[in-house]
Design an enzyme around this catalytic site. Structure first.
Site: not given
Length: 663
Positions: A31, A119, A187, A472
């Site tokens: 990346h 990550g 960005n 539940h």
């Protein structure tokens, strides 16, 4: 800013970007986008601010750095290489290759200088919150001269889109974690395209509403502006700080500013052109000596100086606080098993009770003797029984507290507890209903991956929850948790086995433990164990009367006492059976074949398993698993147990029908 040689600083940033391009191109995957946009920010952070020592990488008072957007790992590895950590140029060339110390995303324990695995987007922010909590707790428990550092977290647009980020920033603001600084690579691009197609929130207002200090840097390439912003953040006395850096993803690439540079190598041509745009003309992976000197004169020199001063104070503090420092060192070394062996729980307290109640008594016992044991629940302390009788609640006014009110934030609770444990000096536990472990599954997985010996207390372990209904009532949850590598799941059958579960969990050094607890009362079984064969995951809790079983019945938790009732009914019909308590499926899996055969004395065709949960996975040991493979219903627990067939009569009929078929 220290060394004012602007040309060297420009060269250093260019070297970071160029090496990131080289590593990703060489790996043929990675990346580049965030690595290129973040380079100036990460450069200033490490060059001018981070206090750490590459020659003492586990120094407890170092600053912590978490790369929440872990896909920018190639940039981080390059910086750590330049900072003197044990990462060579050859290691950089092995980025993303099998067996390397430079994996695709940062992994704690694999690469020196990595403070947390990251990550899964957003979790790094929660881990950083936990690291900051640990720093705050320890500083106020020991000494602010002994423990006083910053936690820096680098995140991107994707991290802030993940829901866990909201849980984390709210908790951090509430608790005034002013030594937590979040550096946001804004960005405006995600993998699929511009950020605007999925998010247009006002991030500044969002953080301010959560009681954060917010700073803004309009040019993420302006080194002076970056420096000044981080310095202002460090000066903040009340609030955690977010710094918004406006950057250009994939800076220098022909595709900069677009999603095309997010997750694919630039390639040789575009990579070379990008390097030329930085004024960088070195061969691939060639870094000029001036860049190494830049970090030697700043990061390395500063870290060595601070470490030596800390060492002097540490020795002075240890001389006057011998027992406290011995305790701290023991916990930091990761193995407290000897301490656990020295603590003797009063066994006269064993009785018929819900294992969640047993857990509360045992937890309070250990908390009283282990001041480093910290934790809480996701707003269900009264139900999961994690309330500490003598515990101080962690707040800005009482930062030495050990009881944490996480609120209704299961994911944050466990991800941040990962951070607390990673810091060193503390051990953690977290409480919730078993069915809501789903909310935190990814963080549980990360705990197992990072080999953090956390304790997860999950109560309301079956349809016996009752009237709350199928939303539940856990069905698939036990087998889901058991399927996670390096997670020990223990479902005790009574008070005594619950103590055994705690002993195993607290003695663990590299494996987290989920202790699964009942809401309903369970009888104390005379032959149950809390150590010995209990630690092997399964043992014969009630042997066949003639010691020659025709049938083996495996059971866990509340079903063990039912299995013993059925054993007695089978005996009336001249059928001999062993009842095996299997509190930990995972531990039993790891035993020798000889031990397994000594416990499971009948062949698989005459072995039955009994658990109020999915039968998935039980076929490994039993040809006839008896469980529940559908969702539950809303009704009193006794009615549900009858409806789903967990009565002596129905289970007995099932066993007899199948035993006759196997004869």
């Amino acid at each position: 800013m220290g060394n004012s040689n602007k040309e060297v600083m420009k060269l250093s940033v260019a070297a970071l970007r160029a090496t990131a391009i080289d590593g990703i191109n060489n790996a043929k995957s990675g990346h580049p986008g965030a690595s290129l946009s973040l380079a100036p920010i990460m450069y200033i952070l490490y060059r001018d601010f981070v206090i750490a020592n590459p020659f003492k990488p586990n120094w407890i008072n170092r600053d912590r750095v978490v790369l929440s957007c872990g896909h920018a790992s190639m940039l981080l590895y390059t910086i750590l290489h330049l900072c003197g950590y044990k990462i060579s140029v050859d290691d950089l060339k092995q980025f993303r290759k099998l067996g390397s110390i430079t994996p695709g995303h940062p992994e704690v324990g694999v690469t020196e200088g990595i403070d947390a695995s990251s990550g899964p987007l957003g979790q790094g922010i929660a881990e950083a919150v936990g690291l900051a909590v640990a720093e705050n707790m320890l500083a106020n428990t020991y000494s602010k001269k002994l423990i006083k550092h910053y936690t820096y977290c680098i995140c991107g647009d994707g991290c802030l889109e993940e829901g866990i980020s909201h849980e984390a920033i709210t908790f951090a603001g509430l608790n005034k974690l002013n030594r937590l600084i979040l550096l946001y690579d804004s960005n405006d691009v995600t993998l699929d395209g511009p950020l605007s197609q999925s998010d247009d929130a006002d991030v500044k207002m969002r953080f301010e509403a959560a009681n954060w200090n917010v700073l803004y840097v309009k040019n993420g390439n302006d080194l002076k502006e970056i420096h000044n912003a981080i310095q202002k953040a460090k000066n903040e006395k009340e609030k955690p700080t977010l710094i918004i850096f406006k950057t250009i993803i994939g800076y220098g690439s022909k595709n900069q500013g677009t999603c095309k540079v997010h997750g694919a190598p630039l390639g040789e041509e575009d990579g070379n052109n990008a390097k030329l745009s930085y004024g960088y003309r070195e061969e691939p992976f060639k870094i000029p000596s001036e860049v190494y000197d830049d970090f030697k004169e700043t990061f390395i020199a500063r870290g060595n100086d601070k470490y030596q001063k800390h060492l002097e104070y540490y020795q002075e503090y240890a001389a006057n606080n011998h027992e406290k420092i011995k305790m701290l060192e023991t916990v930091c070394n990761g193995d407290i098993s000897e301490l656990i062996k020295q603590l003797n729980f009063d066994e006269s307290l064993f009785k018929t009770d819900a294992t969640r109640n047993a857990s509360q008594t045992i937890l309070n016992f250990y908390h009283e003797h282990l001041p480093f044991l910290v934790g809480g629940s996701a707003d269900v302390a009264s139900s999961v029984k994690t309330h500490l009788n003598n515990g101080i609640t962690y707040t800005p006014a009482t930062p030495n507290g050990t009881n944490i009110n996480w609120g209704i934030r299961e994911f944050l609770m466990i991800a941040a507890s990962n951070g607390i444990a990673l810091h060193g000096g503390l051990r953690t536990y977290s409480g919730s209903f078993l069915v809501f472990s789903d909310y935190a599954k990814s963080a549980i997985r990360m705990a197992a991956l990072m080999k953090i010996p956390q304790i997860f207390l999950f109560s309301h372990d079956s349809i016996a929850v009752g009237e709350d209904g199928p939303t539940h009532q856990p069905i698939e949850h036990l087998i889901t948790l058991r399927s996670i590598p390096n997670l020990n799941v223990i479902r005790p059958c009574d008070y005594r086995e619950t103590l055994g579960a705690y002993k195993v969990a607290l003695s663990s050094t590299k494996t987290p433990t989920a202790i699964i607890l009942s809401r309903q009362n369970l009888p104390l079984i005379e032959t149950s164990l809390s150590d010995g064969d209990f630690n092997k995951g399964a043992y014969i809790i009630s042997k066949a009367k003639n010691n020659q079983p025709n049938i083996t019945i495996i059971a866990t938790g509340s079903e063990v006492s039912l299995a013993i009732e059925i054993q007695n009914e089978l005996l009336v019909q001249n059928i001999q059976s062993d009842v095996v308590s299997m509190p930990s499926y995972n531990s039993f899996d790891n035993q020798s074949d000889d031990y397994k055969k000594s416990v499971l004395r009948c062949d698989r065709e005459n072995t039955f398993s009994l658990e109020m949960s999915s039968t998935f996975g039980w076929y490994k040991y039993s040809a006839h698993p008896y469980g529940i493979n559908e969702f539950g219903a809303s009704a009193p627990d006794k009615d549900l147990i009858k409806k789903y067939g967990f009565t002596k009569e129905k289970v007995l009929k099932f066993i007899l029908d199948n035993f006759k078929k196997a004869e």
